[in-house]
Design a protein around this motif. Structure first.
Motif, mmCIF file in Angstrom:
data_model
loop_
_atom_site.group_PDB
_atom_site.id
_atom_site.type_symbol
_atom_site.label_atom_id
_atom_site.label_comp_id
_atom_site.label_asym_id
_atom_site.label_seq_id
_atom_site.Cartn_x
_atom_site.Cartn_y
_atom_site.Cartn_z
ATOM 1 N N GLY D 33 0.607 -1.119 -0.134
ATOM 2 C CA GLY D 33 0.273 -0.222 -0.016
ATOM 3 C C GLY D 33 0.920 1.156 0.042
ATOM 4 N N ASP G 645 2.960 -4.847 -4.081
ATOM 5 C CA ASP G 645 3.068 -3.747 -4.448
ATOM 6 C C ASP G 645 2.790 -2.968 -6.324
ATOM 7 O OD1 ASP G 645 3.443 -1.403 -1.696
ATOM 8 O OD2 ASP G 645 4.591 -2.942 -1.586
ATOM 9 N N ASN G 726 6.958 -2.839 5.261
ATOM 10 C CA ASN G 726 6.707 -3.411 3.996
ATOM 11 C C ASN G 726 8.008 -2.814 3.130
ATOM 12 O OD1 ASN G 726 6.745 -3.433 1.022
ATOM 13 N ND2 ASN G 726 4.428 -2.452 1.885
ATOM 14 N N ASN G 729 7.708 0.242 0.797
ATOM 15 C CA ASN G 729 7.443 1.111 0.584
ATOM 16 C C ASN G 729 8.657 1.916 1.769
ATOM 17 O OD1 ASN G 729 5.844 2.846 3.056
ATOM 18 N ND2 ASN G 729 4.226 2.918 1.281
#
Ligand code: NA
Ligand code: NA
Lengths: 90, 159, 132, 136, 507, 117, 768
Positions: D33, G645, G726, G729
């Motif tokens: 995300g 992602d 993550n 990210n």
């Protein structure tokens, strides 16, 4: 038969065949609406594939991708509809 | 009315959570159920009492829809195995009793998940719904089915 | 036990998906194909997602699965409706076996207004006997 | 588009999708995300709404011109980037509040940065999409 | 030296662009702010240059992640000088566009984009990371796309199609190159990649990768046979835009070639030969093209190509003095080309056309202005001792050292063609009497501009002329600078050691 | 599998180039998109393929206990995709504007700026 | 000294200021400059008369060894005096000649600039500095020749002159750089000591070849001579100053200057003698077929320059002395003749020698000046021309086996120049004054005094050669020859072969002058040969060159994007292909390759088919939807291989892209297949080659083990330091957040771009 094997030998091949069937429709058309609905179906199947993958790889995060896929499938459907109407009006 | 009752219920649940000091989902549900019971006991107003019948109705409605969906899909499975010769498609005009946009929309979705139907469009004056049906032996039968099976249940819940 | 549940649920789901795919290939016109897709897929997807929820048996996963299912149930019918409507506008041929067509001539070709009383405008798709 | 069903559905979809997009944004640091995907989701939500209701109404809902979202987002990323300068650390060094927040996780400059990205993506995507649909 | 403020020039432009975006509709405020910001960023450019000059390579690790893990920004002398020059051009163009641009165009984000463009350039010059360089490149090209098409006139759009297509192709190739580099080294940091590449025994693979970078950057820098987008598009946008394009954009490609081919891919014989051939043909193509043009900006466009050839020639010779020539030429060329396109814009403003055959009489009606305009023109030709003259000496010396005699011949030929073109332009535009000047379709003539705007048009030309005069007359300073840069480029150990903080030995 | 992906990468590049050589502006953009996809896949492949192990550290762990996919190419591709989107959308709108002004899609009719005069 | 050299530039720079405030005073202010400079230089004359030299150094670009080093020796003194001396006269003359001219101020500016450049050339010891001034003479002469810039012929000759001298200059630059790199310095004085090293170096022939081209173009030697007659379009003061006395002699100066450094070798001598001889004869013959006074003078100047080259080429002491003398003699008489021509032109409005007659009646002082100049040119005793001619003949007679032929050549040239000189200096003044010139009157003093003064000087030096011998010519000679020999100039050498030849020259010359009348008809006769003249051949070459330029440019810049793409990618394919077949070894390590599952095969097939559909479909919408499927399949790959992602981003963005396409699609015209089948086949082959090469490379790179250090660092520190799980990210917002900022800026700009494309339209509204 373990769950993983069952998925690998039964579920995924069935989904694969479905993809092919839908894809044949996609290739055949003949109208744009046909292709769009085929694409829609492809995305729905891929949501299933994602779900299956999340089970086989024990990754629950893939489910969010499924959600996103569904959302976007809706967007693209509406967009095509929008396009078709506009094109017709032109 | 049902809205304010629901709100009351919610507030009580929140108070429960605050009182017990455990911010967990289970606790919230538990609090909701407890306050639901309390409200059921203390509410006398007839109008307001609808709130307590609607919940069971809602549940039964969902169960009904679930069954419909399964039925639909089974039919579709059957369909997909046949050749087209058995098809008798038609686009049928169904008059509407429901009025508000939300009601119409829910109805349309419900119709959509019935076997072999596809809502084509709603007329601009919101009086009729055009439905594409896969098998039509009798047009009026189909219209009645829609009206009785779906529209009525929907109205029961919403009105 | 859990594994069995998962297997059953996913198998039924996949079968729904599979049959829909087959139907997509075989139905003679676009309206029928849209009609088919908007149903079987929803349940297929729902069941497979259900299997996932059972597999993970986690609160957060379950809520997400419910969210996805609800979302699919909400959007697929609407999407199908819009596509079918658009196809109708663009006069995508309708199968010749379609006996009744109450929608024919009901759309105003200019404003796209849909009338409830009988009209006779030019918006009506031609009928085709050739399955495509 | 003049579809009643679509219009009604989109009214209910919009908050749902926006919620989802925020969810995507906030958990990006921990799960797939983040600002990009979140921003794209939000844009798609508004886009669907605009298809159903027309641009004007969607613009009214957003209130702020998407064009203005872009510099706001840029400014956020910029500030998140140069904040470390004031404690004599290099550009974009992560600054963190020591304790994690419930539901959100660690608070820090990276989150501000991601929010900036989120806003820019919304602003840019909507500007692109709106200016096209407007003239189509 | 580790210095967290190294990226200030980039960030300031980001800040400037962002602030300007907030004042989307307030054109007048934007005008004032843009000039103000440009002045400040010039100050930052000077500061960074002085710092790098006195204290050596400056760098920072963004996010406080040491190289090669994070993205490093490195200001060596080459980068610092280019940042300085970019901010000089930026200031000039900012003023010039305030003076000349039509309000309609300014309403659509012209100033923010100009600042973002300069940001992209500064970023690319300071980037110490391959993928970071890529993203800066992308900022530059998207900004250039927008500026190129701003206004959507017929010719702008026609030119843009080619410009956009070929530049996107270049980006795609750049990305492929990055993929290969990452596949081979697992790293993206320039210094780290250099170290790791040098350890790879399969040189063929590295050379193919180098070839891909050559084409990717070659398209951007408009060398033979990849320059086609330039003559198709550079003359189409408003002059202020052409000015920044003509001055800076192609040079970004040259910078990238210089950086990668000295740090990572240098010294290969086959590529050396290819580069020399390319250089010669680039000079030839540009010169020949310029010879034919009847449009002022188009002629200048071809001259850009011609002179890029000079710079590539230095790279092909690959000796220290030749690189010195390339670097010197680079500095000179940015200033002069920016100025030339502004000059072409001024000619357009005054006469309503850029057609050389129709123009005329400038010398008669604007004698002082003509003399001012002769400075960039003759600097371009390299009339000694103006700025274009000096680098040629070093390029010839470089050619002697590497025995590329035919390149020397081409440099002479290129210089001659430039001389001829410029002399012809002078004779036609300034000397000849104008007959039948066409009436301008749109926009204001120079004499219809307000006094302030007129001054804002002239000042940047004077400003850049002074800079190019400085390069010419204070060649000593520029020489010493370029010599240092060339030495650093040819011996990248220092760069690598500073960034990676380790002792390395390159073979 | 890698071999298959490499074939696809080759095909994407071949297809992209083929489309770039067409005369229609529309096809040029398609070509560029194909090339972009090819480049992304190329980077992805060269970061090596790992199945089923996203670079997300599991809850409660501080580091990867297991195998994980290389996150750097992913981040790079993600950035490239977003940048590509910006560029492509501009290019797509450009076609429209060109057609609006010049009323053709045929690149052979768009060469007036190249002519020498 | 530097001030002296640069003062001209300073004055030129002040022109705008002057013309604003003291326009009237300009001629006088500016004329004062050369006079003062003349006095300045002459004040050094005693310090250099013994062959010594003075150096003045000012630092400029010391790191490259380029500085303002001025060397004042005999040679530079001679030129400096000529430049300033004749300059003074020309400046004064101009004051009246261009009186009330609108742009007189500019003219003086150019003149001052030119004078300064010329001084720079002759005084610089640093070769690069000299070159810089050399180029500046070309530029200032460009402005002077094109002074009447509204006249197209004038512009054309300015361009021609600049073209030839500019090209020569660039060649010279190359020569100087080579010379300096061999000798390791730009300083002439320092180079002198390594003369032998240079002469024996490999580059020697290159050096002299390049230097010769520079010198010949500047000094208008065959075949580069033709710019000079063209340059006569300039106002007469310019012709006088540049094209007789100074600029054209810069080439001679260069050769003379380099004689001690590079001279006295076989190729040096042979080339110079040959080129000099051809030029002097060729131009001399041309000069007597002209009717335009200035043309005659131009050709005779070329011829004289040829003589100088010829003499320097001979290279003996005598010859060099002759050259030194002739430089001076020629400057004096030719400048006078030009000035006179100017007066005649100015007063009568004609320069046609076949029409001009009897002007002595109306302008006696001018006639006297002309008479003296013609005699000096002819080499009549008592004039400086005679002395130089005698030395010349003696020099050529000393040459052993070549003596006869070279002597014949030079005598012939001298005879023809005699005629030319007489035509220019005497013929207009003799005979009866035609009616049309009755009203002509003597011009103002400022016009006729300068030529008369020059005549007086010719006479003075002719009668008293000693005046210049000790003070100047001796040191000039020393600096050219590098030898210490003491020279002796005499008016009378006794009766010798040289004198006999002199008499022969005078007699034959006079005879021709008497019998041959200049006429348009004769001129027409030479036109026939024009076709093969260097000028025409150059023009032909120029035409061929511009044809080639057109061909080349159109060939590459042909307007077709696809050709551009083909060219670029063919080049890339060549680069890659060459390397792949020369050095890249391909091997596949199957252990590294992971196995294939059926579902992946399905996705692969899906992708391949969709690619094909996207490419070959004739419907745009189908292409786009197929493109959507390509992206979708791409997503599935990302999904399978652990990039959630990426899958999400790619999917959303692909959808948006497809959406964008859809939104604009119906605005486009019908889709057509434009290209023919063979072209499509050609393109597919090229594309497949390109694709295969990329694939091969990918395979090869894939096989190469790469370091995972960085990814490992990212993964290891993601939670501990960057506080996230993550990693992708974290890379985006922390490790490599700089990329992300830039990327957002790209999006912003793209959005603005789309916005402006859609909303801003400056195209004039189309009429329906
Ligand atoms: Na993310
Ligand atoms: Na990134």
């Amino acid at each position: 038969m373990s769950l993983q094997e069952y998925f690998h030998f039964i579920i995924i091949p069935l989904l694969g065949i479905s993809v092919i069937l839908v894809f044949i429709r996609f290739v055949k058309g003949p109208s744009l609406a046909d292709r769009v609905i085929a694409l829609d179906m492809l995305i729905l199947i891929s949501i299933c594939i994602i779900a299956v993958y999340s089970i086989t790889f024990n990754q629950s995060t893939f489910l969010d991708i499924a959600m996103l896929f569904a959302l976007i499938a809706f967007l693209s459907t509406t967009a095509y509809a929008f396009y078709l109407e506009k094109r017709e009006r032109k | 009315m049902t809205k304010s009752m629901f709100l009351n219920n919610l507030i009580l649940a929140i108070i429960w959570v605050m009182a017990t000091g455990t911010l967990a989902e289970e606790n919230f549900i538990f609090g909701f159920l407890i306050s639901f019971g309390i409200l059921y006991v203390i509410t006398i107003n007839k109008q307001d009492r609808k709130y307590f019948t609607i919940l069971p109705k809602l549940v039964s409605f969902f169960l009904f829809m679930f069954w419909e969906i399964i039925k639909t899909n089974l039919v579709t499975v059957k369909e997909s195995l046949y050749a087209k010769s058995k098809l008798k498609p038609a686009v049928v005009k169904v008059p509407l009793t429901v009025e508000s946009d939300l009601e119409i929309t829910i109805l349309a979705i419900m119709v959509s998940v019935t076997p072999g139907t596809l809502v084509m469009d709603i007329s601009d004056d919101k009086k009729v719904m055009y439905v594409h049906v896969m098998h039509v032996s009798n047009k009026q039968d189909f219209i009645d089915e829609v009206k009785n099976k779906f529209e009525k249940r929907l109205l029961e819940i919403l009105k | 036990m859990r594994d069995i549940l998962i297997m059953i649920s996913s198998t039924i789901g996949v079968l729904f998906i599979f049959s829909t795919s087959l139907a997509m290939l075989r139905k003679p016109d676009v309206y029928l194909r849209i009609s088919v897709t908007s149903k079987a897929s929803t349940l297929g997807v729902g069941l497979i997602l259900l299997a996932t929820a059972i597999f993970f048996n986690e609160y957060s996963v379950t809520t997400r699965v419910i969210a996805v299912i609800l979302f699919v149930f909400l959007t697929v019918p609407i999407g199908s409706h819009m596509l079918a409507r658009a196809a109708y506008f663009t006069k995508t041929p309708i199968w010749g076996g379609t006996k009744i067509d109450d929608l024919a001539g009901q759309y105003d070709p200019e404003t796209h207004k849909l009338h409830s009383e009988k009209r006779n405008t030019s918006v009506r798709p031609e009928k085709t006997d050739k399955p495509s | 588009m003049k579809s009643l069903l679509f219009r009604t559905a989109s009214d209910y979809l919009l908050p749902l999708l926006l919620l989802f997009s925020l969810f995507m944004l906030l958990r990006g640091h921990y799960e797939p995300g983040g600002g990009f995907v979140g921003g794209l989701m939000a844009s798609i939500a508004f886009l669907i709404h605009s298809f159903a209701h027309g641009l004007k109404e969607t613009r009214n809902i957003i209130r702020i011109n998407p064009m203005t979202l872009m510099p706001i987002g840029l400014m956020l990323t910029f500030l998140a980037g140069i904040a470390p300068w004031f404690i004599n650390e290099p550009f974009l060094t992560g600054l963190w509040y020591p304790e994690p927040m419930r539901f959100i996780g660690m608070l820090g400059s990276a989150l501000v940065f991601d929010i900036g990205v989120y806003l820019v993506v919304i602003g840019a995507t909507l500007t692109i999409m709106f200016s096209i649909t407007e003239t189509v | 030296m580790n210095n967290i403020l190294v990226i200030a020039p980039i960030l300031f432009q980001l800040f400037a662009g962002t602030v300007l975006l907030f004042f989307w509709t307030k054109i007048h405020l934007q005008k004032v702010l843009s000039i103000l910001f440009s002045v400040i960023s010039l100050g930052l450019g000077i500061w960074l240059f002085m710092l790098t000059w006195t204290e050596g390579i400056q760098f920072t690790y963004a996010g406080n992640w040491d190289a090669p893990f994070g993205i490093s920004f490195v200001s060596d002398l080459l980068s610092a000088t280019l940042v300085l020059i970019a901010s000089i051009s930026g200031l000039a163009v900012s003023m010039f566009s305030v003076g000349t641009m039509r309000e309609e165009r300014l309403k659509f984000g012209f100033f923010p984009i100009i600042h973002f463009l300069i940001m992209g350039l500064c970023g690319a010059f300071l980037a110490g990371d391959m993928f970071n360089l890529y993203v800066w490149f992308e900022v530059v090209i998207i900004a250039s796309f927008v500026l190129l098409t701003l206004g959507s006139t017929k010719s702008q759009l026609e030119g843009a199609i080619k410009y956009v297509s070929l530049n996107l192709l270049a980006s795609s190739l750049f990305l492929i190159g990055i993929g290969f580099v990452y596949g081979l080294t697992g790293s993206l940091n320039f210094a780290d990649v250099a170290v790791k590449l040098s350890a790879i025994s399969n040189r063929g693979l590295i050379n193919v990768t180098a070839g891909i970078f050559l084409v990717a950057f070659g398209i951007k820098s408009a060398i033979f046979p990849m320059y086609f987008w330039l003559p198709a598009s550079y003359h189409t946008p408003p002059p202020a835009v052409s000015a920044i394009f003509g001055g800076l954009l192609t040079k970004l490609g040259v910078y990238a070639l210089l950086r990668t081919f000295t740090l990572m891919f240098g010294g290969d014989e086959f590529l050396g030969i290819i580069l020399t051939i390319i250089a010669a043909l680039t000079i030839l193509s540009g010169g020949l093209g310029a010879l034919l043009q009847k449009n002022l900006s188009k002629a200048f466009g071809y001259l850009i190509i011609c002179h890029i050839g000079f710079m590539i020639a230095g790279l092909g010779m690959f000796t220290e003095v030749a690189i010195l020539g390339t670097v010197f030429y680079l500095f000179h060329d940015i200033i002069v080309k920016t100025n030339l396109f502004m000059m072409a814009g001024l000619v357009l403003k005054i006469n309503g056309t850029q057609d050389i055959t129709k123009l005329g009489g400038m010398y008669k009606s604007y004698p002082l202005l003509s003399i001012l305009l002769s400075i960039p023109l003759f600097s371009l030709v390299g009339i000694p001792p103006l700025s274009g003259f000096w680098p040629k000496i070093f390029l010839i010396q470089g050619g002697l050292a590497s025995e590329d005699y035919f390149l020397i011949a081409f440099i002479v030929l290129g210089s001659f063609l430039t001389l001829w073109v410029v002399a012809k332009i002078w004779a036609e535009v300034f000397w000849k009497n104008a007959v039948n000047l066409p009436v301008k379709a749109s926009g204001l003539y120079f004499n219809q501009l307000s006094k302030t705007n007129q001054i804002l048009v002239i000042i940047p030309i004077i400003f850049l002329s002074i800079v190019s005069l400085y390069i010419g007359f204070a060649a000593e300073n520029i020489y010493v600078l370029s010599e240092k840069i060339a030495a650093d480029l040819m011996n990248p150990q220092k760069y690598i050691e500073t960034i990676l903080g380790i002792k390395t030995v390159l073979p | 599998m890698e071999i298959l992906l490499i074939i696809i990468i080759g095909l994407l590049h071949a297809g992209g180039l083929y489309m770039l050589l067409r005369r229609s502006m529309f096809k040029i953009i398609i070509g560029l998109i194909l090339l972009g996809n090819g480049a992304n896949l190329l980077i992805f492949l060269l970061g090596r393929l790992v199945k089923g192990h996203p670079p997300v550290i599991e809850d409660g762990m501080k580091m990867f206990a297991d195998l994980y996919a290389d996150p750097l190419p992913q981040a790079v591709i993600l950035t490239a995709i977003v940048i590509g989107f910006g560029l492509q959308s501009f290019a797509i709108i450009l076609i429209k504007s060109v057609y609006k002004v010049l009323e053709t899609d045929d690149l052979d009719e768009l060469n007036s700026t190249d002519e020498e005069i | 000294m530097i001030l002296a050299v640069l003062s001209g530039f300073i004055f030129a720079a002040l022109v705008p200021f002057f013309s604003k405030y003291f326009k009237k005073a300009i001629p006088f202010v500016f004329s004062a400059l050369p006079i003062l400079l003349f006095i300045f230089f002459i004040s050094f004359i005693n310090q250099i008369n013994l062959g010594s030299h003075l150096m003045f150094s000012y630092s400029w670009v010391p790191s490259v060894g380029i500085n303002f080093d001025f060397r004042l020796d005999g040679l530079s003194m001679l030129f400096a005096l000529m430049i300033t001396g004749i300059g003074s006269l020309v400046f004064l003359y101009t004051a009246n000649y261009l009186k009330d001219h609108e742009y007189l101020d500019r003219f003086y500016g150019y003149l001052a600039m030119f004078m300064a450049s010329m001084l720079g050339v002759v005084l610089s010891d640093n070769l690069m500095t000299m070159f810089i001034f050399w180029e500046l003479t070309s530029i200032s002469s460009f402005f002077l020749i094109g002074f009447k810039n509204e006249d197209s012929a004038s512009r054309k000759s300015a361009l021609t002159a600049l073209g030839i001298t500019g090209l020569g200059g660039l060649v010279l630059l190359a020569g100087i750089v080579i010379l300096a790199s061999v000798g390791n310095t730009y300083s002439f004085t320092e180079l002198l000591s390594s003369s032998e090293v240079i002469k024996s170096s490999n580059s020697y022939h290159w050096i002299i070849g390049l230097v010769f081209v520079g010198a010949f173009t500047k000094s208008a030697q065959f075949p580069f001579h033709f710019w000079l007659p063209g340059a006569m379009k300039a106002p007469t003061p310019v012709s006088t100053y540049l094209h007789s006395a100074t600029m054209v002699k810069a080439g001679i100066y260069l050769l003379a200057r380099f004689t001690p450094l590079l001279g006295d070798t076989y190729w040096w001598n042979v080339t110079l003698v040959t080129v000099g001889a051809i030029s002097m004869i060729y131009a001399a013959v041309h000069s007597i077929f002209r009717v335009d006074l200035k043309s005659i003078l131009a050709y005779s100047t070329i011829s004289a320059l040829g003589i100088l080259v010829f003499l320097i080429g001979i290279g003996t002491d005598k010859a060099l002395l002759g050259a030194a003398l002739f430089i001076l003699a020629h400057a004096l008489y030719k400048a006078a003749l030009f000035l006179i021509t100017g007066i005649i032109d100015h007063e009568t409005g004609s320069r046609d020698i076949s029409k001009l007659r009897g002007l002595q009646k109306v302008m006696m002082p001018v006639a006297i000046a002309g008479f003296i100049a013609a005699l000096s040119s002819a080499g009549v005793p008592l004039l400086i021309g005679f002395i130089s001619k005698e030395v010349m003949y003696e020099a050529s007679l000393q040459l052993g086996q070549w003596a006869i032929i070279l002597t014949i050549l030079i005598v012939l040239t001298k005879i023809l120049l005699f005629v030319a000189g007489f035509w220019a200096g005497i013929k207009p003044f003799t005979g009866t004054l035609p009616k049309e010139f009755q009203k002509v009157h003597l011009p103002s003093t400022l016009l006729w005094v300068p030529p008369l003064l020059l005549g007086v000087l010719s006479l003075t030096f002719g009668i008293f050669p000693g005046l210049m011998e000790k003070s100047l010519i001796q040191s000039v000679f020393s600096s050219i020859s590098g030898s210490e020999t003491v020279i002796e100039l005499k008016l009378w050498h006794g009766i010798n072969t040289a004198l006999m030849l002199s008499i022969l020259t005078l007699a034959v010359g006079f005879a021709i002058y008497w019998f041959l009348q200049p006429s348009e008809k004769n001129f027409q006769k030479t036109i026939r040969f024009e076709r093969i003249s260097p000028e025409m051949l150059t023009q032909d070459f120029g035409n061929i060159f511009s044809w080639f330029a057109g061909f080349w440019t159109k060939f590459f810049q042909n307007g077709y994007l696809r050709n551009y793409v083909i060219t670029i990618l063919a080049f890339l394919t060549f680069l890659m292909g060459y390397r792949i077949f020369n050095g890249v070894k391909i091997h596949i390590d199957w252990d590294q390759i992971s196995e294939v599952t059926p579902s992946e095969i399905i996705v692969v097939v899906l992708m391949i088919i969709s690619i094909f559909i996207a490419i070959i479909s004739t419907s745009r919408t189908t292409s786009i939807v197929a493109l959507g499927v390509v992206g979708f399949a791409n997503c599935l790959f990302f999904l399978f291989y652990s990039a959630p992602d990426l899958a999400m981003t790619q999917f959303s963005i692909d959808t948006l892209t497809v959406l964008l396409f859809m939104l604009i699609l119906f605005k486009l015209p019908k889709n057509k297949t434009y290209s023919s089948k063979p072209i499509r086949i050609r393109d597919s082959i090229l594309s497949l080659i390109f694709g295969s090469l990329i694939a091969i490379l990918v395979l090869e790179v894939f096989e190469y083990p790469s370091s995972t250090e960085i990814s490992k660092f990212y993964a290891d520190n993601a939670y501990v330091l960057a506080k996230g799980r993550n990693v992708v990210n974290i890379i985006l917002v922390d490790y490599r957040a700089s990329d992300t900022i830039v990327e957002t800026v790209v999006l912003v700009i793209a959005a603005i771009g789309v916005f402006s494309l859609m909303k801003l339209d400056l195209n004039p509204v189309k009429k329906n």
